[in-house]
Motif scaffolding. Structure first.
Motif, mmCIF file in Angstrom:
data_model
loop_
_atom_site.group_PDB
_atom_site.id
_atom_site.type_symbol
_atom_site.label_atom_id
_atom_site.label_comp_id
_atom_site.label_asym_id
_atom_site.label_seq_id
_atom_site.Cartn_x
_atom_site.Cartn_y
_atom_site.Cartn_z
ATOM 1 N N GLY A 82 12.527 -33.783 -12.924
ATOM 2 C CA GLY A 82 11.592 -33.274 -11.930
ATOM 3 C C GLY A 82 12.175 -32.093 -11.189
ATOM 4 N N ALA A 83 11.292 -31.243 -10.703
ATOM 5 C CA ALA A 83 11.749 -30.091 -9.929
ATOM 6 C C ALA A 83 11.989 -30.514 -8.490
ATOM 7 C CB ALA A 83 10.691 -28.984 -9.990
ATOM 8 N N ALA A 97 9.711 -32.997 -6.147
ATOM 9 C CA ALA A 97 8.859 -33.844 -6.972
ATOM 10 C C ALA A 97 8.887 -35.285 -6.503
ATOM 11 C CB ALA A 97 9.309 -33.750 -8.428
ATOM 12 N N GLN A 137 17.347 -32.432 -12.443
ATOM 13 C CA GLN A 137 16.588 -31.190 -12.633
ATOM 14 C C GLN A 137 17.040 -30.523 -13.921
ATOM 15 O OE1 GLN A 137 15.955 -28.104 -9.609
ATOM 16 N NE2 GLN A 137 16.831 -29.540 -8.151
ATOM 17 N N VAL A 183 8.732 -37.477 -16.855
ATOM 18 C CA VAL A 183 8.660 -36.254 -16.059
ATOM 19 C C VAL A 183 7.877 -36.554 -14.788
ATOM 20 C CG1 VAL A 183 7.878 -33.880 -15.944
ATOM 21 C CG2 VAL A 183 8.775 -34.791 -18.083
ATOM 22 N N GLU A 233 6.178 -35.134 -11.298
ATOM 23 C CA GLU A 233 5.698 -33.957 -10.571
ATOM 24 C C GLU A 233 4.882 -34.390 -9.370
ATOM 25 O OE1 GLU A 233 3.577 -31.299 -13.089
ATOM 26 O OE2 GLU A 233 5.404 -30.662 -14.111
ATOM 27 N N THR A 234 5.215 -33.854 -8.217
ATOM 28 C CA THR A 234 4.547 -34.176 -6.955
ATOM 29 C C THR A 234 4.175 -35.649 -6.856
ATOM 30 O OG1 THR A 234 2.454 -33.380 -7.868
ATOM 31 C CG2 THR A 234 3.661 -31.922 -6.401
ATOM 32 N N ALA A 275 8.908 -25.165 -18.757
ATOM 33 C CA ALA A 275 9.131 -25.420 -17.330
ATOM 34 C C ALA A 275 10.562 -25.815 -17.025
ATOM 35 C CB ALA A 275 8.190 -26.524 -16.866
ATOM 36 N N TYR A 276 11.156 -26.666 -17.865
ATOM 37 C CA TYR A 276 12.439 -27.248 -17.488
ATOM 38 C C TYR A 276 13.602 -26.819 -18.346
ATOM 39 C CZ TYR A 276 9.586 -30.266 -14.589
ATOM 40 O OH TYR A 276 8.716 -30.728 -13.655
ATOM 41 N N GLU A 298 -1.016 -27.861 -4.936
ATOM 42 C CA GLU A 298 0.254 -27.638 -5.622
ATOM 43 C C GLU A 298 0.268 -28.419 -6.929
ATOM 44 O OE1 GLU A 298 3.688 -28.693 -3.417
ATOM 45 O OE2 GLU A 298 4.926 -28.596 -5.220
ATOM 46 N N GLY A 349 2.364 -28.914 -10.692
ATOM 47 C CA GLY A 349 3.546 -28.568 -11.465
ATOM 48 C C GLY A 349 3.148 -28.040 -12.829
ATOM 49 N N SER A 409 1.535 -30.628 -15.372
ATOM 50 C CA SER A 409 0.170 -31.027 -15.033
ATOM 51 C C SER A 409 -0.793 -29.883 -15.265
ATOM 52 C CB SER A 409 0.078 -31.476 -13.575
ATOM 53 O OG SER A 409 1.327 -31.774 -13.082
#
Lengths: 237, 373, 322
Positions: A36-37, A40, A195, A209, A211-212, A233-234, B356, B358, B361
Motif C-alpha cells: 500500500g502507498a 492507505a 510500500q 493490495v 488502498e484508502t 503503480a508500485y 481520492e 488509488g 482502484s
C-alpha cells in the motif's frame, strides 16, 4: 483453518475512519505481504490486529481460533503474535542485549539465554555490538535488532511494519533475504506490510493490495508482480 | 429543534451583543446600589481578579504557554501602584497604565527565556516564581519601597464624586469603577483575539509547525502574548488597591497563583467570558464553604478556610474529568442548541467533489466501465 | 588556600567567620544531610518523570500526609517507628498507584496541561485535608533515629565543636541503602528492565507485552513510598512537623532533579547534594542574602539549568514531548 483470519476489519482514529472492512487470511508458514502507498492504512491495520490503542476496532480478528478484538496488547503478545513497529521501535537507551532480553518478557522458561545466542548467530553484527546502546546502531542494524527482538518471544506470527523504510537498497535486499531465510528455517509465519513492492513480492507467497482502507486486489505474489496496474503503480514500470 | 444560525458581524449578532452588554451594565448598577458593603468588597475583588485571570487566559488559552506564576505580576502591579500613590502622590487612575506598562515589560523579559523552556518545564519555572515572589517582596534592602514583611498600606480614598447620579456607598463606588475598568479591558481583549493577531496566536497554539510554515513566527507572537498577559495581571493588581488599601508580600504568592489557575479552569480556558465566571467562582467559593463548613465534621470550628482550599482542589480535579472546557464551555454548549454563531460565510460556487482513488482502484473502475486500461 | 581564604574574608559582605574550620565543616555536613533529603525527593521526581514525562506537583503533600500517618501511628498510638514507617509507606504506595490509575491516566490522554492541573488540585486537597485532620499547628516531631543531645560523633572538641549526629548518619545510610536498592532493581531485575523499557519507548513496550499501565502505577507507588520516607527524615532533621512540611522541600527536589537531569537517578543524588550544599553555604558566605532567599536560589538554579543545559548534568537529551 488459517492461523490469522480477519473479516470485515474496521478501524478509526476518533471520528475518522481509516479501515473500511478488510478481509484477509494468513496460513501457518506463509509469508504474506500487504502492499500500500502512504495513507492507505497499512500501519493502522497492524495496530488494529495487535489491539494497540487509539484505534476503534470493529469486525472480527481470529488468531488460531482465538478472538483478538478487545484484548489488551500484552495478551495479544502472549497468544503468540510479535509486532515490529514502523521505524524500528528499538529501545534506544537499552543495550542490544537488553533489547533482546526484554523481547522475551512474556516468557518464563529457561531457554531465553540460548535464544539470545542464536539471535547473535543469525545476526552476527548484533553480537558484535551486544553491549552498545541500541540508539547508536545504524538503521539496518536497528531493523535487525527489532526483528531479533520480536523473535525472542518465539512468536507464531510475525508482523512487520515497513521494514525497508529509511534503509539503503543493499541493506534492504540483505534484510529481506534474511526474512526469507527465517521463514524457511524457523517456519515463522510473517505478515509484512510494505510500500516497497519489489523486495516484498520477491519473498512472499501471497499478497494483498490496500488502498484508502480497503483491499482492492489479492492473489499469489507472482501473479501480482505481473499485474499491469500493480506494476505501474508500485513497481515503477 | 434546529439551532438558529447567526452570522458574526451581522445585525442580528450586533443585537445579541448589545443586549448582552446592556444586561451586564444593568446588573453591575443594581449590585452596586443594592448589596451590602462586605459583598461589594468581594465583588470588587472579583472584578480585579477577573482581569488577572483574563491575562492568564491570554497566555494559556490563546498562546498555549503554561504559566502558573501570574500572581507574581499581580503583586508587582500592586506594589507599583502602592509606591506611586504613597511615595509620589499619584492619583489612582494614573497608576494603572504605568502598572500595565511595567508589567508588560517584565512579562516581555520573562517571556524571552520562556521561549526556550517548553511546556512542563515552563510550568515549573513559573510556579517557582510565584513561590519566590513573597520572599523577594520581603527583602530588607527594599523595605523602604515595599514596606517589608508587613506590606505597604495604600490609602486611595477616592469617594463618589458629587456629579454621579446613582447614590452608592464607598464600596459601591469602588466596585463601579473596577467593574467599568474590567469591562473596558475585556472589550479590548475580546477584539484582540478576534483580530489577525489573535488568530495568529491561536494558530500557534494549535499547531506550531503548521503556523510557522504559514508565516507566523513563534518568537515574536509568544513573547508578545506573554507581555500582554503580564500587563493585564499587573494592572489587575494595581486595580485592587482601590478596594483593598494594602499590598502585602503574600498578595503575589503561591496561594493567589493557584486561585488564578483555578479560576481559569473553572471559567474555561480559551474563552474570554470564562475569566469573569472564574473570578466570581473563586471569590464566592470561600463564602459558600464558610456556611457549609458547619455541617462537615472535619472542617467545622474555624477550619472553613481549609475547606475552601479543599474545594478548590476537588473542583480542579473534577473539572478535568467532567468539564475540561470550563463552565462557559458548557454554557456555550447549551446555547448552541438554540443559537449558533458562525463566521461570515464566503460566497462560493459549488465545488467539484474530488474523491481520492488509488491507482489500482482507478484501473478497476476504468475496466468495469468498459474503457481501455 | 589559607591565603586565598584570608583575602576573600576581607571582602565586605562576606562573613569572615565562615572560614573557621569547624564552622565550615558543620555547614557542609548540614548541607549534605539536607541534601540527602532533597536527593530523595529528586528521586521521586525522576522515577515518575522517566516513564511518564510528568511532574507530580502533589508529591510533597502526599509525603506530608504519609509523615502524619507515621505520627498518628507512632506517637499517638505508640507503635514502634519501624512498623509505623513501613505501614505508612505501604499506604502511600497504594495511594500513589491509585492516583496514577484513576486521576492521572484518564486525563493524560487528553492533554498534558490537564495532568498539571490534576496534580495541582491534588496538592490543594491533600494540603487542606492534612491540616483539617491534624490541625495547622506544629505537632510532636518524629524521631525514628535517636535524636538526643548526646547522640552524635564528635570530631572536633572546639570551641566551636564539630560533630555529626546519629540522625545525620542515619539519613545518609537511608539514602545510600535506597539508592543501591533502586539501582539493583533497575539494572538487575526483569521488572527493572521492563521499567526502563517503558521509559525508553512506550509503544514498543506494548509491542513486547509489558503491562505498561502497571509499570506506571509502580513508578508512582515507589515515588510515594520514598516521599513519605523523606518527609519522616526531614521532620526529624528540621525538628518540625506541620502540614506545610514538604512544600518547600519539593521545590528543592525539583531544583535537584533539574540540576541532575530529570531522567537520571545518579543525577538526582548528585543534584540533591549540590542543592543542599548551596543552601547551607551560600547564605553564610554572602551575608546580604538572608535566609528568605534560599527559595530564590532554588528558583535560580532551576531557571539557569533549564536555559543553559536543559538535560542537567547527567540527563539525556530528549525531544520535549509536551
Amino acid at each position: 483453518m488459517s492461523l490469522l483470519d480477519v473479516k470485515g476489519l474496521t478501524a478509526s482514529y476518533g471520528p475518522v475512519p481509516v479501515l473500511h472492512g478488510l478481509d484477509l487470511t494468513v496460513d501457518e508458514g506463509e509469508v504474506v505481504v500487504l502492499l500500500g502507498a502512504n495513507g492507505a492504512g497499512k500501519t493502522t491495520t497492524l495496530r488494529a490486529l495487535c489491539q494497540m490503542g487509539l484505534v476503534n476496532i470493529g469486525g472480527s480478528v481470529s488468531f488460531d481460533g482465538q478472538r483478538l478484538v478487545g484484548r489488551r496488547p500484552e495478551q495479544v503478545v502472549r497468544l503468540g503474535i510479535a509486532h515490529v513497529p514502523q521505524g524500528r521501535g528499538t529501545f534506544g537507551e537499552l543495550t542490544v542485549e537488553e533489547n533482546l532480553q526484554i523481547g522475551a518478557y512474556v516468557r518464563s522458561d529457561s531457554e531465553v539465554r540460548a535464544d539470545i545466542e542464536r539471535a547473535y548467530q543469525i545476526f552476527p553484527r548484533l553480537g558484535e555490538r551486544s553491549a552498545q546502546h541500541a540508539g547508536s546502531l545504524s538503521g539496518g542494524e536497528q531493523q535487525m535488532l527489532a526483528v531479533a527482538r520480536a523473535l525472542m518471544s518465539r512468536p507464531r506470527l510475525l508482523l512487520l511494519d515497513e521494514p525497508s523504510l529509511g534503509l539503503a537498497p543493499l541493506v534492504i535486499k540483505d534484510l529481506f533475504e534474511r526474512f526469507a531465510e527465517l521463514n524457511h528455517s524457523l517456519g515463522t509465519t510473517m505478515l509484512i506490510v510494505e510500500q516497497n513492492a519489489n523486495v516484498a513480492l520477491a519473498i512472499a507467497g501471497r499478497a494483498y493490495v490496500l488502498e484508502t482502507g480497503q483491499i482492492v486486489l489479492e492473489g499469489p505474489a507472482e501473479q501480482l508482480r505481473h499485474n499491469d496496474a500493480v506494476r505501474r503503480a508500485y513497481l515503477g514500470f | 429543534m434546529k439551532p438558529r444560525i447567526i452570522e458574526r458581524a451581522s445585525p442580528a449578532h450586533r443585537v445579541w451583543q448589545i443586549t448582552g452588554w446592556a444586561i451586564l451594565v444593568v446588573a453591575v448598577l443594581v449590585i452596586a446600589k443594592g448589596q451590602p458593603n462586605y459583598r461589594l468588597l468581594l465583588m470588587s475583588n472579583a472584578a480585579a481578579l477577573s482581569v488577572a485571570i483574563l491575562g492568564l487566559n491570554l497566555v494559556v488559552g490563546f498562546s498555549g504557554q503554561i504559566s502558573l506564576g501570574h500572581s507574581a505580576f499581580f503583586g508587582f502591579g500592586g506594589y507599583t501602584a502602592a509606591v506611586l500613590i504613597v511615595d509620589h502622590d499619584w492619583p489612582f487612575l494614573a497608576t494603572l497604565p504605568v502598572a500595565a506598562l511595567f508589567g508588560g515589560v517584565l512579562g516581555f523579559l520573562l517571556g524571552l527565556p520562556a521561549l526556550r523552556i517548553r511546556g512542563l518545564y515552563l510550568a515549573l519555572v513559573t510556579l517557582a516564581l510565584a513561590i519566590v515572589f513573597p520572599s523577594l517582596a520581603k527583602i530588607d534592602q527594599l523595605a523602604d519601597l515595599t514596606g517589608g514583611a508587613n506590606g505597604k498600606p495604600v490609602p486611595v480614598g477616592w469617594h463618589r464624586p458629587s456629579w454621579f447620579p446613582l447614590k452608592v456607598t464607598q464600596q459601591g463606588w469602588q466596585f463601579l469603577v473596577l467593574a467599568a475598568l474590567a469591562g473596558l479591558l475585556f472589550f479590548l481583549a475580546s477584539n484582540m483575539v478576534r483580530s489577525r493577531a489573535g488568530r495568529a496566536l491561536v494558530s500557534l497554539r494549535d499547531n506550531e509547525i503548521g503556523a510557522t510554515v504559514s508565516g507566523v513566527y513563534p518568537a515574536g507572537w509568544k513573547t508578545g502574548a506573554f507581555a500582554i498577559s503580564a500587563a493585564y495581571a499587573s494592572m489587575a493588581g494595581a486595580m485592587l488597591t482601590l478596594a483593598i488599601p494594602i499590598v502585602a508580600p503574600d498578595t503575589g504568592g503561591f496561594v493567589l497563583a493557584i486561585q488564578l489557575i483555578t479560576g481559569l479552569v473553572l471559567g474555561g480556558i480559551g474563552i474570554i467570558s470564562g475569566s469573569v465566571v472564574g473570578a466570581l467562582a473563586i471569590v464566592w467559593l470561600p463564602e459558600l464553604t464558610r456556611s457549609w463548613g458547619k455541617f462537615l465534621p472535619l472542617f467545622s470550628e474555624n477550619k472553613t478556610a481549609l475547606l475552601a482550599n479543599a474545594a478548590y482542589g476537588i473542583l480542579l480535579i473534577a473539572m478535568m474529568f467532567v468539564m475540561p472546557g470550563g463552565i462557559m464551555w458548557f454554557v456555550r454548549f447549551v446555547r448552541s442548541k438554540f443559537v449558533r454563531f458562525v463566521p461570515r460565510l464566503p460566497k462560493v460556487s459549488s465545488l467539484d467533489e474530488d474523491v481520492e482513488v488509488g491507482p489500482i482502484s482507478a484501473a478497476t473502475v476504468q475496466q468495469t466501465q468498459g474503457g481501455s486500461a | 588556600m589559607l591565603l586565598a581564604a584570608s583575602v576573600i574574608a576581607k571582602v565586605p559582605g562576606i562573613d569572615s567567620g565562615f572560614f573557621r574550620l569547624a564552622f565550615f565543616l558543620k555547614l557542609v555536613s548540614n548541607g549534605l544531610v539536607n541534601g540527602a533529603v532533597y536527593a530523595l525527593m529528586a528521586l521521586t521526581v525522576v522515577i515518575i518523570y522517566r516513564t511518564t514525562s510528568h511532574l507530580n506537583f502533589a508529591q510533597g503533600e502526599m509525603a506530608t500526609f504519609g509523615a502524619f500517618i507515621v505520627f498518628a501511628l507512632a506517637i499517638q498510638q505508640g507503635i514502634p517507628y519501624v512498623f509505623a514507617i513501613i505501614i505508612a509507606m505501604v499506604i502511600s504506595m497504594v495511594a500513589g498507584a491509585g492516583f496514577e490509575r484513576f486521576l492521572v491516566r484518564p486525563v493524560e490522554k487528553r492533554s498534558a496541561l490537564g495532568v498539571v492541573i490534576v496534580t495541582l488540585g491534588l496538592f490543594l486537597t491533600l494540603n487542606a485535608f492534612t491540616a483539617a485532620i491534624w490541625g495547622t499547628e506544629s505537632v510532636d516531631v518524629l524521631k525514628p533515629f535517636p535524636g538526643g543531645l548526646g547522640d552524635k560523633f564528635t570530631f572536633m572538641d572546639g570551641p566551636p565543636q564539630f560533630f555529626v549526629t546519629y540522625k545525620a548518619v542515619g539519613i545518609w545510610i537511608t539514602l545510600a541503602v535506597l539508592v543501591i536498592a533502586l539501582w539493583w532493581l533497575l539494572q538487575h531485575t526483569k521488572l527493572g528492565l521492563a521499567y526502563r523499557a517503558v521509559a525508553s519507548n512506550r509503544e514498543s513496550s506494548l509491542a513486547v507485552g509489558i503491562p505498561v499501565g502497571r509499570m506506571l502505577m509502580l513508578g508512582w507507588a515507589i515515588s510515594a513510598g520514598i516521599g513519605t520516607l523523606a518527609a519522616v527524615l526531614i521532620s526529624e532533621q528540621s525538628n518540625n512537623l506541620d502540614f506545610n512540611l514538604m512544600g518547600v522541600v519539593l521545590l528543592y527536589g525539583f531544583a535537584a532533579a533539574a540540576l541532575g537531569g530529570f531522567d537520571s537517578i545518579v543525577g538526582a543524588v548528585v543534584g540533591g547534594m549540590i542543592v543542599g550544599l548551596v543552601e547551607a553555604l551560600v547564605p553564610q558566605l554572602f551575608t546580604f542574602i538572608g535566609s528568605e532567599l534560599s527559595l530564590a536560589m532554588a528558583l535560580a538554579i532551576i531557571v539557569i539549568v533549564l536555559l543553559v543545559r536543559p538535560q542537567g548534568i547527567f540527563g539525556t537529551k530528549r525531544i520535549e514531548r509536551v
